[in-house]
Design a protein around this motif. Structure first.
Motif, short mmCIF file in Angstrom:
data_model
loop_
_atom_site.label_atom_id
_atom_site.label_comp_id
_atom_site.label_asym_id
_atom_site.label_seq_id
_atom_site.Cartn_x
_atom_site.Cartn_y
_atom_site.Cartn_z
N PHE A 57 0.85 -1.19 0.00
CA PHE A 57 0.00 0.00 0.00
C PHE A 57 0.88 1.24 0.00
O PHE A 57 1.91 1.27 0.67
CB PHE A 57 -0.90 0.02 1.24
CG PHE A 57 -1.81 -1.17 1.34
CD1 PHE A 57 -3.03 -1.19 0.70
CD2 PHE A 57 -1.43 -2.28 2.08
CE1 PHE A 57 -3.87 -2.29 0.78
CE2 PHE A 57 -2.26 -3.39 2.18
CZ PHE A 57 -3.48 -3.39 1.54
N ARG A 58 0.46 2.27 -0.73
CA ARG A 58 1.19 3.53 -0.81
C ARG A 58 0.19 4.68 -0.72
O ARG A 58 -0.92 4.61 -1.26
CB ARG A 58 1.97 3.66 -2.12
CG ARG A 58 2.96 2.53 -2.39
CD ARG A 58 4.13 2.59 -1.43
NE ARG A 58 5.11 1.56 -1.68
CZ ARG A 58 5.20 0.43 -1.01
NH1 ARG A 58 4.34 0.14 -0.07
NH2 ARG A 58 6.17 -0.44 -1.27
N GLY A 59 0.60 5.75 -0.06
CA GLY A 59 -0.24 6.93 0.02
C GLY A 59 0.60 8.17 0.24
O GLY A 59 1.63 8.12 0.91
N ARG A 60 0.13 9.29 -0.34
CA ARG A 60 0.85 10.56 -0.17
C ARG A 60 0.56 11.21 1.17
O ARG A 60 1.32 12.05 1.64
CB ARG A 60 0.50 11.50 -1.32
CG ARG A 60 1.01 10.98 -2.67
CD ARG A 60 0.37 11.71 -3.80
NE ARG A 60 -1.06 11.31 -3.83
CZ ARG A 60 -1.94 11.71 -4.73
NH1 ARG A 60 -1.57 12.56 -5.67
NH2 ARG A 60 -3.18 11.30 -4.69
N THR A 61 -0.56 10.81 1.78
CA THR A 61 -0.94 11.32 3.10
C THR A 61 -1.44 10.13 3.93
O THR A 61 -1.76 9.06 3.39
CB THR A 61 -2.06 12.38 3.02
OG1 THR A 61 -3.24 11.74 2.52
CG2 THR A 61 -1.66 13.55 2.14
N ALA A 62 -1.56 10.36 5.23
CA ALA A 62 -2.10 9.32 6.11
C ALA A 62 -3.53 8.98 5.71
O ALA A 62 -3.92 7.81 5.69
CB ALA A 62 -2.04 9.79 7.56
N LYS A 63 -4.31 9.99 5.37
CA LYS A 63 -5.70 9.75 4.97
C LYS A 63 -5.79 8.91 3.71
O LYS A 63 -6.56 7.95 3.63
CB LYS A 63 -6.43 11.09 4.77
CG LYS A 63 -7.91 10.94 4.48
CD LYS A 63 -8.56 12.30 4.35
CE LYS A 63 -9.78 12.36 5.23
NZ LYS A 63 -10.41 13.67 5.20
N GLU A 64 -4.98 9.25 2.70
CA GLU A 64 -5.00 8.48 1.46
C GLU A 64 -4.60 7.02 1.73
O GLU A 64 -5.21 6.09 1.19
CB GLU A 64 -4.05 9.11 0.44
CG GLU A 64 -4.07 8.40 -0.91
CD GLU A 64 -3.19 9.08 -1.95
OE1 GLU A 64 -3.70 9.28 -3.07
OE2 GLU A 64 -2.02 9.39 -1.65
N LEU A 65 -3.61 6.83 2.58
CA LEU A 65 -3.16 5.47 2.90
C LEU A 65 -4.24 4.71 3.68
O LEU A 65 -4.49 3.53 3.40
CB LEU A 65 -1.85 5.52 3.67
CG LEU A 65 -1.13 4.20 3.89
CD1 LEU A 65 -0.91 3.44 2.60
CD2 LEU A 65 0.19 4.46 4.60
N CYS A 66 -4.89 5.37 4.62
CA CYS A 66 -5.98 4.73 5.36
C CYS A 66 -7.10 4.29 4.44
O CYS A 66 -7.66 3.20 4.61
CB CYS A 66 -6.52 5.67 6.44
SG CYS A 66 -5.51 5.75 7.92
N ILE A 67 -7.44 5.11 3.47
CA ILE A 67 -8.49 4.75 2.52
C ILE A 67 -8.07 3.51 1.73
O ILE A 67 -8.87 2.58 1.53
CB ILE A 67 -8.83 5.94 1.59
CG1 ILE A 67 -9.53 7.03 2.40
CG2 ILE A 67 -9.66 5.50 0.39
CD1 ILE A 67 -9.66 8.36 1.69
N GLU A 68 -6.82 3.46 1.31
CA GLU A 68 -6.31 2.29 0.56
C GLU A 68 -6.38 1.03 1.41
O GLU A 68 -6.77 -0.03 0.92
CB GLU A 68 -4.87 2.54 0.10
CG GLU A 68 -4.73 3.55 -1.00
CD GLU A 68 -5.45 3.13 -2.27
OE1 GLU A 68 -5.28 1.98 -2.71
OE2 GLU A 68 -6.20 3.95 -2.81
N VAL A 69 -5.98 1.13 2.67
CA VAL A 69 -5.89 -0.06 3.53
C VAL A 69 -7.26 -0.49 4.06
O VAL A 69 -7.57 -1.68 4.05
CB VAL A 69 -4.92 0.19 4.71
CG1 VAL A 69 -4.97 -0.95 5.72
CG2 VAL A 69 -3.50 0.39 4.20
N PHE A 70 -8.09 0.46 4.50
CA PHE A 70 -9.30 0.12 5.24
C PHE A 70 -10.60 0.19 4.46
O PHE A 70 -11.56 -0.48 4.83
CB PHE A 70 -9.45 1.03 6.47
CG PHE A 70 -8.30 0.96 7.40
CD1 PHE A 70 -7.98 -0.20 8.07
CD2 PHE A 70 -7.50 2.07 7.62
CE1 PHE A 70 -6.91 -0.27 8.93
CE2 PHE A 70 -6.43 2.02 8.48
CZ PHE A 70 -6.12 0.85 9.14
#
Length: 127
Positions: A77-90
């Motif tokens: 998983f990769r994200g530019r922000t914590a929010k983007e990464l949370c959306i990808e993971v959860f």
């Protein structure tokens, strides 16, 4: 009367040493890719043995805490922000690999810490 000074670092250090029940679905290794400007979260499967230790699902051997074991992540998983990464993971049912709410809360905290280090040009070390 002298009022005690609150030390958030000491509290975090104390709480980081508490017993946690591991997520039977697996664990994440979180790090920064500064050249790509992203927070990385690699997911690895595991099993939990009768002693509560995370074990390699292929060998049944306990996984070392110190690293050094070379395994391929089950998901990346990769994200530019914590929010983007949370959306990808959860938030994507096809990729969500979390079975414990305390694990999800921990990951959210770590993603925010990683984001702060990424934008603040600080070193990030996963808790």
């Amino acid at each position: 009367m002298t009022q005690a000074v609150f030390n958030p670092t000491a509290l975090d250090d104390k709480l980081s040493n508490r017993f946690i029940e591991l997520d039977p679905s697996g664990y994440f290794l979180i790090y920064l890719d500064r050249s790509g400007g992203v927070i990385c979260a690699d997911f690895y499967t595991n099993t939990i043995n009768e002693k509560g230790l995370a074990c390699d699902p292929e060998t049944g051997e306990p996984l070392p805490c110190s690293g050094g074991l070379k395994r391929q992540p089950s998901a990346v998983f990769r994200g530019r922000t914590a929010k983007e990464l949370c959306i990808e993971v959860f938030e994507k049912p096809e990729t969500c690999c979390i079975t414990r709410l305390d694990h999800a809360a921990y990951l959210g905290r770590e993603f925010v810490r990683a984001e702060s280090c990424l934008f603040g040009d600080q070193e990030y070390v996963q808790d």
